[in-house]
Enzyme design. Structure first.
Site, PDB file in Angstrom:
ATOM      1  N   SER A 170     -13.556  -3.656  -8.250  1.00 44.16           N
ATOM      2  CA  SER A 170     -12.148  -3.899  -8.587  1.00 44.16           C
ATOM      3  C   SER A 170     -11.874  -3.763 -10.076  1.00 44.16           C
ATOM      4  CB  SER A 170     -11.714  -5.281  -8.096  1.00 44.16           C
ATOM      5  OG  SER A 170     -12.479  -6.309  -8.696  1.00 44.16           O
ATOM      6  N   ALA A 203      -9.980 -10.929   1.552  1.00 49.67           N
ATOM      7  CA  ALA A 203      -9.000 -10.317   2.457  1.00 49.67           C
ATOM      8  C   ALA A 203      -8.717  -8.841   2.180  1.00 49.67           C
ATOM      9  CB  ALA A 203      -7.675 -11.107   2.438  1.00 49.67           C
ATOM     10  N   GLY A 237      -6.237  -1.754   1.305  1.00 51.13           N
ATOM     11  CA  GLY A 237      -7.621  -2.198   1.219  1.00 51.13           C
ATOM     12  C   GLY A 237      -8.476  -1.720   2.377  1.00 51.13           C
ATOM     13  N   GLU A 260     -13.300  -4.736   3.747  1.00 48.18           N
ATOM     14  CA  GLU A 260     -13.750  -5.453   4.945  1.00 48.18           C
ATOM     15  C   GLU A 260     -13.660  -4.610   6.211  1.00 48.18           C
ATOM     16  OE1 GLU A 260     -12.826  -9.958   4.911  1.00 48.18           O
ATOM     17  OE2 GLU A 260     -11.143  -8.983   3.920  1.00 48.18           O
TER      18      GLU A 260
END
Length: 769
Positions: free
Chosen positions: A485, A522, A727, A730
């Site tokens: 990130s 998340a 994103g 995950e």
């Protein structure tokens, strides 16, 4: 675009590979004390007496605490835990007292001198059993707890959250179905296994403020929890997270911070440090929740699913302050990425006397998809439909509706499915290994989706300041836990300000000096913090253009930033370097205006609202959905039962690729972690006791287990995302385990309904077959 879509090298790469980056356990402060924790040998017991008198007298011991020193309950979503046991033990290994001493050895010796009296209680060691009316209550005082409005505990039971989906008329759907199939699946607890174990240092200053150095993913969430636990104002609690050596969700909440702080409050300003051993990490940090899943499906002979009834019973462990939100996420995603008109789901979080269940990469999606995607294949086999075709028939498309009734506007699921089919050459499967007669080849496929599992009003913020040489400092509190990130956010800032990434330094993880961030969880950082960075940089850009308009005499809508300069569309010969305006504009008469350029930006996902309490229906319960598909090719040795994953094809709709190299690394990591959960990993718990809290007995994949990985992406831009990005950190783990399970069935004609898919289970199933 100049910087977006480019494989910029990691901005933290050199410091990491050279060892220059300092982690919490690397920090050594003057006059440091060391902590140790006295832990319970029982999974469930009344705590009758804790005698610390002998430990206090041991030379070198500076402080001893018990549960009375940390009596306030804390929890992000449900306030149900204390940092040390106060009146009851709820899992084997729970802390009952702690010591700070001059050395680790003295601290451990002191722990041995603490005498504890227990009254052992019957333990809840199975979530399904824990639902029964006569089951022992793990939290008999639940009615006194506090929780958020989107969670539904049931005091007087072991249910800490019961999330419901009621879409359409499920009984009518079953009545109209031509076939009804019901299947049960089980997913065990697993551990995060970060390279770096948890570590915390706490120091109390003379003004009674606290400084905490913590291996945490979410400094502001930890700050808030500690403020509540110790009745401290937020301005007196500083949390720093200098670097995190892997998290995967296990470092998202609070763990040992609340043990070290009360010790530090008793040591006259001397810092206190506690670092978990690997065994501590296995038992006393978050584990992934276990899941018992039952799926009843009504389907027509043309392959269209008309009704689904799900029962998800989650083993939340001793405390579910974070786990209740996993159960909520599992509920609203309970059909998988399929358009089903009639849905009934009960997603239930159950207290047990097991280690604490919490966030783990995938946040419930890996667990439910293991059941959902095998169930899809089993339906296809019953109807003699190709596993790809049944996904084509039922998979979501733009305009379709998911389990919450939300109309899906952007959805690349079908594109990802076709991409994987092509990359895996699905139509030309090979059943037998030509050179190894005892090895059978199989292929499996799995779709997946995931949304950021967060409350609706969570915020991100960013600050950027322009230095007077034209460089910049970007400040955020999003934590780089290995996902990259820091680099992605730097690229976003570079794109907006047209400043090269090597001239922007990013600062993170200090609640005194970096702006608010809800949590680094998340798969939300590129999306949420990325949007905040854009707004901060646009703010700085607007200030620069306003000053340049005065300096150049050209309207600012005719000006643009490029290569460190403010340039003009209409008068190319006129330009001014950014650094000349970094501290404001100097006028000819010697005066100045504005002052330093500092941009600020904040972001909350737009339009996200709660679902209905009774039905779980809502038009936009989440910020976005990420869709994807994976296919695998495996070899199974029929003599030993060993699985070798040969090839994985992966395709995800990521909206917009910010950094190709980093996103490929994310997918590779997700595949390997998913492979581990599929064929290796299980926290073996017997009567509340973890039997394999080490890497000798708990296996994870190694370099020898790496398959060939064919990675590709679909880019359907997310309208609210930064440059269209969403994103994927995950979601990329979610489909791996069910794809492997489906491949085992393809190879051998057997169905393994529980994880992990071990050689023993395969051989047993072959024998039964």
């Amino acid at each position: 675009m100049r910087y977006i879509g480019e494989s910029i090298n990691r901005v933290d790469g050199i410091r990491k590979v050279t060892g220059a980056l300092k982690y919490v356990d690397d920090i050594k402060l003057s006059r440091m004390l060391y902590a140790a924790v006295k832990r319970s040998p029982y999974p469930h017991a009344k705590l009758l007496k804790v005698d610390i008198s002998k430990a206090e007298k041991l030379p070198g011991v500076k402080a001893v605490i018990t549960g009375k020193d940390v009596a306030n309950r804390v929890g992000l979503y449900l306030e149900d835990k204390t940092f040390l046991a106060t009146d009851r033990i709820r899992y084997r290994g729970e802390g009952v007292a702690a010591v700070a001493a001059e050395s680790k050895e003295i601290a451990l010796a002191a722990i041995g001198l603490i005498e504890v009296e227990y009254e052992e209680l019957p333990a809840v060691t199975n979530a399904v059993e824990g639902l029964k009316k006569d089951a022992p209550l793990v939290h008999p005082d639940m009615k006194e707890y506090k929780w958020g409005p989107i969670f539904f505990p049931e005091p007087g039971t072991n249910i800490s959250n019961h999330y419901k989906i009621r879409k359409g008329d499920v009984e009518k759907g079953f009545a109209e179905a031509e076939f009804i199939v019901e299947n049960e699946f089980f997913v065990p607890h697993i551990q995060h296994c970060p390279i770096e174990t948890h570590s915390v240092i706490a120091q109390r200053d003379p003004d009674e403020s606290l400084t905490i150095w913590s291996t945490c993913q979410s400094p502001y969430a930890v700050q808030k929890a500690l403020s509540v636990a110790f009745n401290l104002p937020l301005n007196k609690v500083r949390v720093l997270s200098p670097a995190v050596g892997g998290g995967f969700g296990g470092k998202a909440g609070t763990t040992l911070e609340g043990i070290v702080i009360p010790l530090a409050m008793k040591t006259n300003g001397r810092p206190v440090k506690l670092t978990y051993t690997r065994e501590d990490e296995f038992i006393n940090s978050f584990v992934r929740q276990g899941l018992h899943a039952t799926i009843k499906t009504g389907i027509n002979k043309n392959g269209k699913i008309v009704a689904v009834k799900n029962t998800f019973i989650w083993d939340g462990g001793a405390y579910t302050e974070y786990g209740v939100n996993i159960v909520r996420a599992g509920g609203y995603a309970s059909t998988g990425p399929y358009d089903v008109p009639n849905v009934w789901t009960d997603s239930i979080c159950v207290y047990t006397n097991h280690p604490v269940g919490g966030p783990y990469r995938g946040f419930g999606m890996s667990e439910i998809h293991f059941a959902i995607e095998q169930n899809i294949d089993m339906l296809a086999k019953k109807l003699d439909i190709n596993p790809v075709e049944i996904r084509r028939i039922n998979g979501l498309r733009p305009g379709g509706k998911n389990a919450t009734g939300q109309v899906v506007d952007v959805c690349g699921l079908q594109d990802c499915l076709e991409d994987v089919v092509k990359k895996l050459d699905w139509e030309n499967s090979i059943k037998q290994s030509p050179s190894k007669p005892n090895r059978v080849v199989g292929r499996g496929i799995s779709c997946a989706y995931k949304a950021p599992s967060m409350p609706n009003n969570v915020a991100s913020s960013a600050i950027i300041k322009i230095n007077d040489d034209g460089t910049a400092h970007l400040m955020v509190s999003a934590q780089d836990i290995g996902q990259g990130s820091d680099t992605v956010l730097t690229q976003i800032a570079s794109e907006v300000l047209s400043i090269p990434p090597n001239r922007i330094t990013i600062k993170t993880g200090d609640t005194d000096h970096t702006p608010y961030e809800w949590q680094t969880v998340a798969s939300r950082i590129t999306y949420c913090t990325g949007n905040a960075v854009i707004k901060a940089c646009e703010d700085a850009k607007e200030q620069l253009l306003g000053l340049a308009q005065l300096k150049l005499g050209i309207e600012k809508d005719k000006l643009y930033l490029k290569d460190g300069y403010i340039n003009s569309d209409t008068q190319p010969q006129k330009k001014i370097a950014i650094n000349e305006l970094a501290l404001g504009l100097s006028l000819e008469d010697g005066s100045g205006i504005h002052g330093p350029i500092i941009g600020r930006g904040s972001f909350i996902p737009p339009g996200v609202k709660n679902t209905d309490k009774q039905t779980g229906q809502g038009e936009k319960p989440v910020a976005f959905w990420t869709y994807g598909c994976q296919g695998v090719e495996i070899e199974v040795d029929t003599e030993t039962g060993k699985i070798e994953v040969l090839k994985v094809a992966s395709s995800f709709d990521v909206g917009k690729i910010i950094n190709p190299q980093l996103i490929e690394g994310q997918i590779e990591g997700g595949i390997i972690q998913g492979l581990g959960s599929a064929i290796f990993e299980e926290l073996i718990i017997s009567k509340g006791v973890v039997l394999n809290p080490n890497f000798v007995d708990y296996k994870i994949p190694t370099a020898d287990d790496m398959p060939e990985m064919i990675i590709s992406f679909i880019e359907n831009e997310e309208p609210t995302g930064p440059f269209g990005a969403r994103g994927v950190g995950e979601p990329c783990m979610v489909p791996t385990a069910p794809a492997i399970a489906n491949a085992v069935n393809d190879a051998l004609g057997i169905r393994i309904m529980s994880l992990p898919i071990t050689p023993e289970k395969i051989l047993r199933a072959l024998k039964e077959k």
